[in-house]
Design an enzyme around this catalytic site. Structure first.
Site, mmCIF file in Angstrom:
data_model
loop_
_atom_site.group_PDB
_atom_site.id
_atom_site.type_symbol
_atom_site.label_atom_id
_atom_site.label_comp_id
_atom_site.label_asym_id
_atom_site.label_seq_id
_atom_site.Cartn_x
_atom_site.Cartn_y
_atom_site.Cartn_z
ATOM 1 N N GLN A 25 52.199 64.665 46.812
ATOM 2 C CA GLN A 25 51.738 65.017 47.986
ATOM 3 C C GLN A 25 50.213 65.032 47.985
ATOM 4 O O GLN A 25 49.525 65.465 46.940
ATOM 5 C CB GLN A 25 51.910 66.582 48.296
ATOM 6 C CG GLN A 25 51.495 66.935 49.633
ATOM 7 C CD GLN A 25 52.066 66.214 50.892
ATOM 8 O OE1 GLN A 25 53.112 66.182 50.974
ATOM 9 N NE2 GLN A 25 51.114 65.677 51.877
ATOM 10 N N LYS A 67 59.273 68.444 54.553
ATOM 11 C CA LYS A 67 60.046 67.665 53.855
ATOM 12 C C LYS A 67 61.260 68.076 52.921
ATOM 13 O O LYS A 67 62.455 67.721 53.170
ATOM 14 C CB LYS A 67 59.059 66.901 52.555
ATOM 15 C CG LYS A 67 58.187 65.952 53.365
ATOM 16 C CD LYS A 67 56.870 65.498 52.485
ATOM 17 C CE LYS A 67 56.028 64.763 53.394
ATOM 18 N NZ LYS A 67 54.668 64.380 52.635
ATOM 19 N N ASP A 73 57.229 56.746 49.667
ATOM 20 C CA ASP A 73 56.084 56.690 50.530
ATOM 21 C C ASP A 73 55.764 55.236 50.912
ATOM 22 O O ASP A 73 55.191 54.980 51.836
ATOM 23 C CB ASP A 73 55.087 57.089 50.168
ATOM 24 C CG ASP A 73 54.942 58.635 50.291
ATOM 25 O OD1 ASP A 73 55.210 59.116 51.554
ATOM 26 O OD2 ASP A 73 54.382 59.548 49.688
#
Ligand code: NDP
Length: 283
Positions: A97, A53, A120
Site C-alpha cells: 500500500q 481490499k 497492481d
C-alpha cells in the site's frame, strides 16, 4: 442528460465472476487464492483502502494476509517482509500500500515483488508488456475504466480519447489501453496549453488529475463519454475531478464519484489476483 454508469453494479458482477473462479481454484488446487497486503504506518486513507481490499477478499473467497508494519519500520525490515512473501509459494499476489513512510524507497520495495505476483500491474515488466499489447497484469484503475466502457458497449475504434493526467499508475496505462483499443489518444498534464480546447475534442474523456471539479461542462463536447477517476476529499465529502453538475448535461455517459471508478479498482484487483493465481498454478 448523461447516462450514469453504475460502477457498483459492474464491480459486483466482476467480483461474482471471480468468486466462482476462486471456488474452482480451491477445488482444483486444494488451497484458497491468497493476497498479501503490506501496510507500513498509520496513514488513515491507506487504512481505509486496505480495509476495503480485505472485505473484497472475503467477498470473493480469497485468503487475505494483512502485514501491518510499524510507522518506524526500516527499509530493511520492509524488504525482508516483501521477500518472505515473494518466496512463499502459497501467496499469489503481493500489494504494497502506497504511500510508504519517508525514508523507505518505493521503487526499491516494489521491485522486490516478482512480476507474476504483481497484482497492481505497477512493475516495469507488466507496464512494458501492456505497451507491447501482450498479455500482462494491468494496473487496476485503468483496467476498471476499460471494463466500464465495455459494459456500456461503447465503441472505441477510431474515437478521439483524451486522458488528463500522466501518472504511472493511472494516466499512462490508461492512454496505452485506449490506444490498444484503437482510439486516437491525447495525454494532457500540468504543462499542457489550453487544456479546455484539447478536452473539448474528446469523444472519450478520462480525468485523472487530483483536482476537485477540474473538468467543467464548457470543456466537454456534446455526447462525450466522461470518466472521472478522481477521488478528492472536500469538507469531508468525496468529490471527483469532474464537475458532475455541468458535465452531465452535455455528456452521453458519465461516472459518478463515489460509485463509479472507485469500486472498479478493487474489483480489478480481485480479478488480477485470480488471474495471477491461475497462471502460477498452471505453470
Ligand atoms: P498524480 O498526482 O500522480 O497525477 C496527477 C496528474 O495530473 C499528473 O500527471 C499531473 O501533471 C496532472 N495535473 C495536475 N495538475 C494539472 C493541471 N492543472 N492541468 C493538467 N494536468 C494536471 O495522481 P494519480 O494519477 O495517482 O491520481 C489522479 C486522481 O485519481 C486523484 O484524484 C486520485 O485520488 C485518483 N485515483 C483514484 C483511484 C480510484 O480507484 N478511483 C485510483 C488512483 C487514483 P504532471 O505530470 O505534469 O505533474
Amino acid at each position: 442528460m448523461a447516462k450514469i454508469i453504475d460502477g457498483k453494479l459492474v464491480s459486483t458482477k466482476i467480483k461474482d465472476a471471480v468468486k466462482i473462479k476462486a471456488t474452482e481454484f480451491e477445488q482444483k488446487f486444494g488451497r484458497k487464492i491468497s493476497l498479501a497486503v503490506v501496510l507500513v504506518g498509520n496513514n488513515p486513507a491507506s487504512k481505509v483502502y486496505v480495509g476495503n481490499k480485505v472485505k473484497a477478499c472475503e467477498y470473493v473467497g480469497f485468503n487475505s494476509i494483512e502485514c501491518l508494519m510499524d510507522e518506524n519500520s526500516t527499509e530493511e525490515q520492509v524488504k525482508e517482509k516483501v521477500l518472505e512473501l515473494a518466496f512463499n509459494p502459497e501467496i499469489d499476489g503481493i500489494l504494497v500500500q502506497l504511500p510508504l513512510p519517508n525514508g523507505i524507497d518505493k521503487n526499491t520495495i516494489l521491485n522486490l515483488i516478482p512480476a507474476e505476483k504483481d497484482v497492481d500491474g505497477f512493475l516495469a515488466e507488466n507496464v512494458g508488456s501492456l505497451l507491447l499489447g501482450e498479455e500482462c497484469t494491468i494496473s487496476c484503475t485503468p483496467y476498471g475504466v476499460m471494463k466500464l466502457l465495455e459494459h456500456e458497449s461503447i465503441d472505441l475504434c477510431g474515437k478521439n480519447a483524451v486522458v488528463v493526467g500522466r501518472s504511472n499508475i493511472v494516466g499512462k496505462p490508461m492512454a496505452a489501453l485506449l490506444l490498444n483499443a484503437n482510439c486516437t489518444v491525447t495525454v494532457c498534464h500540468s504543462k499542457t496549453k489550453d487544456i479546455g480546447a484539447v478536452c473539448s475534442q474528446a469523444d472519450i474523456l478520462v480525468a485523472a488529475v487530483g483536482i476537485p471539479k477540474f473538468v467543467k461542462g464548457d470543456m466537454v463536447k456534446d455526447g462525450a463519454v466522461v470518466i472521472d477517476v478522481g477521488i478528492n476529499r472536500v469538507e469531508g465529502k468525496l468529490v471527483g475531478d469532474v464537475d458532475f453538475e455541468s458535465v452531465e448535461k452535455k455528456a452521453s455517459f458519465i461516472t459518478p464519484v463515489p460509485g463509479g471508478v472507485g469500486p472498479m479498482t478493487i474489483a480489478m484487483l480481485m480479478e488480477n489476483t485470480c488471474a495471477c493465481a491461475y497462471r502460477r498454478a498452471q505453470k
